[in-house]
Scaffold this motif. Structure first.
Motif, PDB file in Angstrom:
ATOM      1  N   TYR A 122      22.397  51.403  54.767  1.00 52.04           N
ATOM      2  CA  TYR A 122      23.766  51.875  54.945  1.00 52.04           C
ATOM      3  C   TYR A 122      23.771  53.401  54.916  1.00 52.04           C
ATOM      4  O   TYR A 122      23.208  53.994  53.999  1.00 52.04           O
ATOM      5  CB  TYR A 122      24.662  51.319  53.837  1.00 52.04           C
ATOM      6  CG  TYR A 122      26.099  51.772  53.938  1.00 52.04           C
ATOM      7  CD1 TYR A 122      27.009  51.054  54.704  1.00 52.04           C
ATOM      8  CD2 TYR A 122      26.536  52.925  53.291  1.00 52.04           C
ATOM      9  CE1 TYR A 122      28.328  51.477  54.817  1.00 52.04           C
ATOM     10  CE2 TYR A 122      27.847  53.351  53.406  1.00 52.04           C
ATOM     11  CZ  TYR A 122      28.735  52.619  54.170  1.00 52.04           C
ATOM     12  OH  TYR A 122      30.030  53.038  54.289  1.00 52.04           O
ATOM     13  N   SER A 147      17.643  53.553  53.478  1.00 51.37           N
ATOM     14  CA  SER A 147      18.911  52.881  53.165  1.00 51.37           C
ATOM     15  C   SER A 147      19.479  52.184  54.397  1.00 51.37           C
ATOM     16  O   SER A 147      19.567  52.776  55.470  1.00 51.37           O
ATOM     17  CB  SER A 147      19.925  53.899  52.646  1.00 51.37           C
ATOM     18  OG  SER A 147      21.166  53.269  52.413  1.00 51.37           O
ATOM     19  N   THR A 181      19.140  51.247  48.474  1.00 55.95           N
ATOM     20  CA  THR A 181      19.033  50.125  49.411  1.00 55.95           C
ATOM     21  C   THR A 181      20.250  50.135  50.338  1.00 55.95           C
ATOM     22  O   THR A 181      20.178  49.673  51.462  1.00 55.95           O
ATOM     23  CB  THR A 181      19.016  48.775  48.677  1.00 55.95           C
ATOM     24  OG1 THR A 181      20.270  48.614  48.010  1.00 55.95           O
ATOM     25  CG2 THR A 181      17.891  48.711  47.658  1.00 55.95           C
ATOM     26  N   THR A 235      27.688  48.823  50.710  1.00 59.48           N
ATOM     27  CA  THR A 235      28.058  47.779  51.669  1.00 59.48           C
ATOM     28  C   THR A 235      29.007  46.773  51.027  1.00 59.48           C
ATOM     29  O   THR A 235      30.052  46.430  51.587  1.00 59.48           O
ATOM     30  CB  THR A 235      26.793  47.066  52.184  1.00 59.48           C
ATOM     31  OG1 THR A 235      25.927  48.034  52.780  1.00 59.48           O
ATOM     32  CG2 THR A 235      27.148  45.995  53.204  1.00 59.48           C
ATOM     33  N   VAL A 236      28.651  46.310  49.831  1.00 55.92           N
ATOM     34  CA  VAL A 236      29.500  45.316  49.172  1.00 55.92           C
ATOM     35  C   VAL A 236      30.821  45.951  48.735  1.00 55.92           C
ATOM     36  O   VAL A 236      31.883  45.329  48.824  1.00 55.92           O
ATOM     37  CB  VAL A 236      28.757  44.631  47.996  1.00 55.92           C
ATOM     38  CG1 VAL A 236      28.711  45.490  46.765  1.00 55.92           C
ATOM     39  CG2 VAL A 236      29.389  43.296  47.672  1.00 55.92           C
ATOM     40  N   LYS A 251      21.457  40.324  43.728  1.00 57.78           N
ATOM     41  CA  LYS A 251      22.435  40.772  44.707  1.00 57.78           C
ATOM     42  C   LYS A 251      23.583  41.483  43.994  1.00 57.78           C
ATOM     43  O   LYS A 251      23.845  41.230  42.824  1.00 57.78           O
ATOM     44  CB  LYS A 251      22.936  39.602  45.563  1.00 57.78           C
ATOM     45  CG  LYS A 251      23.659  38.561  44.788  1.00 57.78           C
ATOM     46  CD  LYS A 251      24.243  37.502  45.708  1.00 57.78           C
ATOM     47  CE  LYS A 251      25.162  36.616  44.858  1.00 57.78           C
ATOM     48  NZ  LYS A 251      25.566  35.404  45.526  1.00 57.78           N
ATOM     49  N   PHE A 298      23.947  44.416  39.700  1.00 55.34           N
ATOM     50  CA  PHE A 298      23.016  43.527  40.388  1.00 55.34           C
ATOM     51  C   PHE A 298      22.604  42.375  39.482  1.00 55.34           C
ATOM     52  O   PHE A 298      22.191  42.579  38.339  1.00 55.34           O
ATOM     53  CB  PHE A 298      21.782  44.304  40.859  1.00 55.34           C
ATOM     54  CG  PHE A 298      22.055  45.090  42.109  1.00 55.34           C
ATOM     55  CD1 PHE A 298      22.782  46.271  42.059  1.00 55.34           C
ATOM     56  CD2 PHE A 298      21.650  44.620  43.352  1.00 55.34           C
ATOM     57  CE1 PHE A 298      23.078  46.990  43.220  1.00 55.34           C
ATOM     58  CE2 PHE A 298      21.929  45.330  44.514  1.00 55.34           C
ATOM     59  CZ  PHE A 298      22.645  46.517  44.447  1.00 55.34           C
ATOM     60  N   LYS A 317      22.946  48.527  49.462  1.00 55.64           N
ATOM     61  CA  LYS A 317      23.689  47.281  49.190  1.00 55.64           C
ATOM     62  C   LYS A 317      24.985  47.514  48.410  1.00 55.64           C
ATOM     63  O   LYS A 317      25.988  46.853  48.638  1.00 55.64           O
ATOM     64  CB  LYS A 317      22.805  46.317  48.383  1.00 55.64           C
ATOM     65  CG  LYS A 317      21.706  45.660  49.197  1.00 55.64           C
ATOM     66  CD  LYS A 317      20.936  44.662  48.332  1.00 55.64           C
ATOM     67  CE  LYS A 317      19.717  44.114  49.058  1.00 55.64           C
ATOM     68  NZ  LYS A 317      18.883  43.286  48.156  1.00 55.64           N
ATOM     69  N   THR A 318      24.939  48.463  47.466  1.00 55.31           N
ATOM     70  CA  THR A 318      26.123  48.689  46.640  1.00 55.31           C
ATOM     71  C   THR A 318      27.304  49.141  47.493  1.00 55.31           C
ATOM     72  O   THR A 318      28.399  48.579  47.396  1.00 55.31           O
ATOM     73  CB  THR A 318      25.834  49.753  45.555  1.00 55.31           C
ATOM     74  OG1 THR A 318      24.771  49.268  44.730  1.00 55.31           O
ATOM     75  CG2 THR A 318      27.054  50.038  44.709  1.00 55.31           C
TER      76      THR A 318
END
Lengths: 206, 206, 206, 206
Positions: D138, D136, D106, D111-112, D81, D71, D108-109
């Motif tokens: 996701y 989360s 979150t 998802t990316v 991000k 991040f 985010k990890t």
């Protein structure tokens, strides 16, 4: 070639695109004459990329990979040595690999490239360069011809102009004569490089 | 151009090395006109490598990386789609990245390349191609010119000859006329490619 | 340990997670005692990954990379040799690199890993393993202890159960005794592995 | 848990190695129940590596690769991000890929990671984490259980001790109680981390 502040007159060998193509075709023919069936072509960054790409076309080999070798002086060391800065990420295990560079000068780049790639377990590694210097400690398996002159490749024109003008005090006209390239194009890429380095140092100030 | 078994006469645009150099110099000038300071040049394999290498020389950017994109039809899918087959392994976080290809035809390659590289956290990505087709769904940020013709790049000559002779039934002489390349050189690389594919299929038999 | 069809009784050394943690803490202390400041930790795939990750925590080094070494027999060769199947893609030039594996048995893996990574121009490479076999031709710079037993690491339990049951005819109960792991958990991962290989071969049939 | 200077009492969930193993066995069983045949396991650096390695053992999948996500706050941006800092270099085209992390917080990890890996043209990507937070964004395809507590994984012990002692003013004894780990081992890794950071800053001064 007067005006070059060099102990002894440097002989230049400007290489045309036609010579690049014929040199690569020559290498492809030599390779095929040995009945070698190349599976993967590895282009050494940055000198070997353009001949590697042409050999890919002539030999019909569409699996290509990059290997970057740069020269650095390590901490506390006096001489520069070749260092792998981008490893090959193509699988070459049990494959026949053709490693391509533009010239074998000291021979250190190809030596380190071959030693490095041997660890990937290829079936065989062969090397090719357009030119080889007589003093090279490494003889590529395939090459187009030998020369002891300062070779100017088409992909080094801007680099060469900058060096000859800035470091040796030559004029654009002299560089034009040496390279066999038009004064207009020499001036154009010289100005582009100068503008780029100005942009770059401005950006570095932020 | 008679003799081509194609619904409507294909217009060819053979590109000379001189046009490649001038196209790349043109792109470099356009980039500098925007005051953009490129940190890293990414060449798309295999079409973008030669223009990427020339731009590296003209812009004085010596950090280059490779990104390979190939088109495949997935399991159970009807259309081919672009797939990353070699990711970039150069660190481009917070860098200005110039992605280079030879032509933007459908525009899919550059679209996928930019989407992919955005995940590396660059400061900015810009794209450049020598040519762009009028129907391309993606407009590169910088390009030399637009054309709807079948472009024959100098690094595609052998591929083109094989295709025009084998699949369209043209003669070496006709290909020579179309490409503006000498009959001798066309014949030479045609024979090299044929010999290479024979070696290759023989090797495949073991 | 009766029932094992082996020329001489094999001695097993099951390693608990507690021993893994204490072994890694021991290695970290040994490294710090030499005042070495590790910049990058490289875990050898697949044995070295878990100790590498723990050392990353204990030494506070958050730059980690992977290096995969596998043993293959080359075309026409009789002995297996270690081959790099995934190169490190982290920049380690002028850095202090700690290469980690679980055990140094023949010593070939670490030897090839160090030789390979030397090409990246690191400032220094040091190696660490939890265990070392007395006959290893390579002594890691740092290790926890020496043993000549068959080591069963916590990350090899399923692999070990499959091997002892399928290839040596042991019962789940015998494996439970050897590994010091509960019968229930041994049975659970044994059934998982069996189900996975069935799924896998079914998939292979399509 | 008195003494923690936090707006509201933080609930901690220390995870034992036994829970890690049973959580991974649970995930493996869930995957097999869907008849999914995993070809490649991708461990997210650095949290996902240990569960990825255990799943590799339980599922009998020996092809593993690393994907590092970190991040960062970009230039001129306010929020951090996720950025790919090490791309996967294993070929996963037309393969079933299992992406593993320790926790989806979150989200985010993952998802990316999934968006990034889709560009490689896999047949299918599925994700697994030991834990998932209720907030989360996701939901992993497979996970062991849900929790809203501060999870302390066995591979985060030293990191956690440093954070709880230095930033929250807890004593070694309090950390021992929270983590369920012995005072001796907590002190040992705390001292190791402190010594490592001293060595590191000394090295930085040269």
């Amino acid at each position: 070639m007067t005006g070059i502040p060099h102990p002894q007159p440097t002989r230049f060998k400007p290489v045309s695109w036609r010579e690049v193509e014929e040199g690569c075709a020559h290498i492809a023919e030599k390779i095929l004459a040995t009945n070698l069936n190349v599976d993967v072509i590895v282009g050494i960054l940055r000198g070997g990329w353009i001949p590697a790409r042409l050999l890919s076309d002539y030999l019909g080999v569409d699996t290509m990979g990059a290997l970057e070798v740069k020269f650095y002086r390590g901490v506390g060391e006096t001489a520069e040595k070749p260092v792998i800065t981008q490893p090959l990420i193509v699988n070459v295990r049990d494959k026949v690999v053709l490693v391509v560079d533009d010239v074998s000068d000291t021979g250190k780049t190809l030596t380190v490239a071959v030693n490095f790639l041997m660890h990937y377990g290829p079936r065989k590694i062969v090397t090719a360069t357009l030119y080889v210097k007589p003093w090279s400690m490494y003889r590529p398996d395939f090459y187009h011809s030998e020369t002891d002159a300062w070779i100017i490749f088409p992909w080094d024109k801007a680099e060469t102009v900058v060096e000859l003008v800035a470091k040796r005090g030559l004029s654009i006209e002299e560089v034009s004569k040496i390279t066999g390239e038009s004064i207009d194009f020499i001036r154009r890429i010289f100005e582009t490089r100068n503008k780029a380095s100005t942009t770059s140092s401005r950006a570095g100030q932020d």
